[in-house]
Write a protein that holds these residues in place. Sequence first.
Motif, PDB file in Angstrom:
ATOM      1  N   LEU A 111       0.948  -0.993   0.067  1.00  0.00           N
ATOM      2  CA  LEU A 111      -0.068   0.148  -0.042  1.00  0.00           C
ATOM      3  C   LEU A 111       0.854   1.404   0.071  1.00  0.00           C
ATOM      4  O   LEU A 111       0.690   2.124  -0.860  1.00  0.00           O
ATOM      5  CB  LEU A 111      -0.832   0.033   1.165  1.00  0.00           C
ATOM      6  N   GLU A 112       1.895   1.349   0.724  1.00  0.00           N
ATOM      7  CA  GLU A 112       2.771   2.391   0.739  1.00  0.00           C
ATOM      8  C   GLU A 112       3.702   2.569  -0.492  1.00  0.00           C
ATOM      9  O   GLU A 112       3.932   3.786  -0.991  1.00  0.00           O
ATOM     10  CB  GLU A 112       3.616   2.185   2.048  1.00  0.00           C
ATOM     11  N   ARG A 113       4.056   1.431  -0.993  1.00  0.00           N
ATOM     12  CA  ARG A 113       4.895   1.553  -2.079  1.00  0.00           C
ATOM     13  C   ARG A 113       3.964   1.758  -3.448  1.00  0.00           C
ATOM     14  O   ARG A 113       4.345   2.438  -4.260  1.00  0.00           O
ATOM     15  CB  ARG A 113       5.568   0.126  -2.436  1.00  0.00           C
ATOM     16  N   GLU A 114       2.864   1.231  -3.808  1.00  0.00           N
ATOM     17  CA  GLU A 114       2.051   1.148  -4.777  1.00  0.00           C
ATOM     18  C   GLU A 114       1.039   2.107  -4.663  1.00  0.00           C
ATOM     19  O   GLU A 114       0.280   2.269  -5.890  1.00  0.00           O
ATOM     20  CB  GLU A 114       1.648  -0.240  -5.333  1.00  0.00           C
ATOM     21  N   GLY A 115       0.427   2.152  -3.556  1.00  0.00           N
ATOM     22  CA  GLY A 115      -0.848   3.050  -3.595  1.00  0.00           C
ATOM     23  C   GLY A 115      -2.160   2.275  -3.766  1.00  0.00           C
ATOM     24  O   GLY A 115      -2.170   0.993  -4.104  1.00  0.00           O
ATOM     25  N   ALA A 116      -3.397   2.743  -2.999  1.00  0.00           N
ATOM     26  CA  ALA A 116      -4.407   2.036  -2.867  1.00  0.00           C
ATOM     27  C   ALA A 116      -5.076   1.980  -4.342  1.00  0.00           C
ATOM     28  O   ALA A 116      -5.765   0.657  -4.442  1.00  0.00           O
ATOM     29  CB  ALA A 116      -5.485   3.055  -2.127  1.00  0.00           C
ATOM     30  N   ALA A 117      -5.024   2.638  -5.344  1.00  0.00           N
ATOM     31  CA  ALA A 117      -5.496   2.490  -6.719  1.00  0.00           C
ATOM     32  C   ALA A 117      -5.105   1.066  -7.329  1.00  0.00           C
ATOM     33  O   ALA A 117      -6.040   0.442  -7.682  1.00  0.00           O
ATOM     34  CB  ALA A 117      -5.330   3.775  -7.355  1.00  0.00           C
ATOM     35  N   ALA A 118      -3.846   0.608  -7.164  1.00  0.00           N
ATOM     36  CA  ALA A 118      -2.960  -0.211  -7.469  1.00  0.00           C
ATOM     37  C   ALA A 118      -3.872  -1.431  -7.056  1.00  0.00           C
ATOM     38  O   ALA A 118      -4.112  -2.743  -7.531  1.00  0.00           O
ATOM     39  CB  ALA A 118      -1.751  -0.299  -7.510  1.00  0.00           C
ATOM     40  N   LEU A 119      -3.915  -1.470  -5.644  1.00  0.00           N
ATOM     41  CA  LEU A 119      -4.552  -2.709  -4.827  1.00  0.00           C
ATOM     42  C   LEU A 119      -5.905  -2.968  -5.192  1.00  0.00           C
ATOM     43  O   LEU A 119      -6.167  -4.155  -5.251  1.00  0.00           O
ATOM     44  CB  LEU A 119      -3.920  -2.546  -3.391  1.00  0.00           C
ATOM     45  N   HIS A 120      -6.611  -1.783  -5.253  1.00  0.00           N
ATOM     46  CA  HIS A 120      -8.032  -1.836  -5.808  1.00  0.00           C
ATOM     47  C   HIS A 120      -8.082  -2.629  -7.064  1.00  0.00           C
ATOM     48  O   HIS A 120      -8.863  -3.477  -7.161  1.00  0.00           O
ATOM     49  CB  HIS A 120      -8.641  -0.366  -5.819  1.00  0.00           C
ATOM     50  N   ARG A 121      -7.082  -2.390  -8.019  1.00  0.00           N
ATOM     51  CA  ARG A 121      -7.330  -2.956  -9.295  1.00  0.00           C
ATOM     52  C   ARG A 121      -7.060  -4.415  -9.210  1.00  0.00           C
ATOM     53  O   ARG A 121      -7.552  -5.212  -9.781  1.00  0.00           O
ATOM     54  CB  ARG A 121      -6.442  -2.425 -10.198  1.00  0.00           C
ATOM     55  N   GLU A 122      -6.087  -4.644  -8.262  1.00  0.00           N
ATOM     56  CA  GLU A 122      -5.723  -6.247  -7.984  1.00  0.00           C
ATOM     57  C   GLU A 122      -6.935  -6.769  -7.334  1.00  0.00           C
ATOM     58  O   GLU A 122      -7.481  -7.815  -7.794  1.00  0.00           O
ATOM     59  CB  GLU A 122      -4.613  -6.344  -7.025  1.00  0.00           C
ATOM     60  N   LEU A 123      -7.891  -6.347  -6.602  1.00  0.00           N
ATOM     61  CA  LEU A 123      -9.029  -6.722  -6.079  1.00  0.00           C
ATOM     62  C   LEU A 123      -9.814  -6.842  -7.097  1.00  0.00           C
ATOM     63  O   LEU A 123     -10.683  -7.892  -6.956  1.00  0.00           O
ATOM     64  CB  LEU A 123      -9.557  -5.889  -4.660  1.00  0.00           C
ATOM     65  N   ALA A 124     -10.038  -6.117  -8.085  1.00  0.00           N
ATOM     66  CA  ALA A 124     -10.964  -6.381  -9.044  1.00  0.00           C
ATOM     67  C   ALA A 124     -10.963  -7.546  -9.877  1.00  0.00           C
ATOM     68  O   ALA A 124     -11.732  -8.129 -10.261  1.00  0.00           O
ATOM     69  CB  ALA A 124     -10.960  -4.997  -9.919  1.00  0.00           C
TER      70      ALA A 124
END
Length: 226
Positions: free
Chosen positions: A68-81
């Motif tokens: 989260l710190e390195r990639e940001g929330a948007a990137a992790l949200h895309r992974e969740l998608a």
Amino acid sequence: IDLVEPSEPFSVAAWLSEAGRAVDRIRARGRRVLFVGGTPLYLKALREGLAAGPAADPALRESLAVRLEREGAAALHRELATLDPGAAARIHPNDWRRTLRGIEVATVAPASHGREATWERGGTHASTAPMLIVDVPRKLLNERIAARVQKMFSAGLVEEVRAAEANGGIGATAGQAAGYSEVLAMLAGRSTLSDAIEQTIRRTRQLAKRQRTWLRSFGDAVWICS
């Protein structure tokens, strides 16, 4: 306060259970209950309950926090998608806590995808209570955050963290708190005191920004300009 040791893990579900007991005790004395603070996730749980799911995986959660710190929330949200499109559709891209939990659930219990969520109610009927939000102008809020962090360090935050480490250690839950994680990094030699203070200020401001996003999701709340 004085509920669990810094070394102990503590979840929203555990807090909800304790909060329910506290509400019962307050009402038994004939008093009104006030929830005061800046933790919308806990307020949402108190008002709506919690979705049932697998227990937290500390190692996975830590790795996701680093990402989260390195990639940001948007990137992790895309992974969740990609893991659970339904969950991603329900979770705002800026809601990093639920995004991380969604990835955790999808990874730990993939067989549960597509099932209807069940809810554990707090039994407090908090959803019927009036909700007021004090809307502080951003410039003033940032100034107050900086002053508060400086006061925390002046009042002995470093000594508090050092003492907690020496008396049982600091667990994953407490170690994520703004101020604690920065002081732990400083004590480990990864930063200086001034770095820890500035990082705590910056992180607290980011937290305040996420809190505002959370608070906007409460459609029945009344916003009061300060």
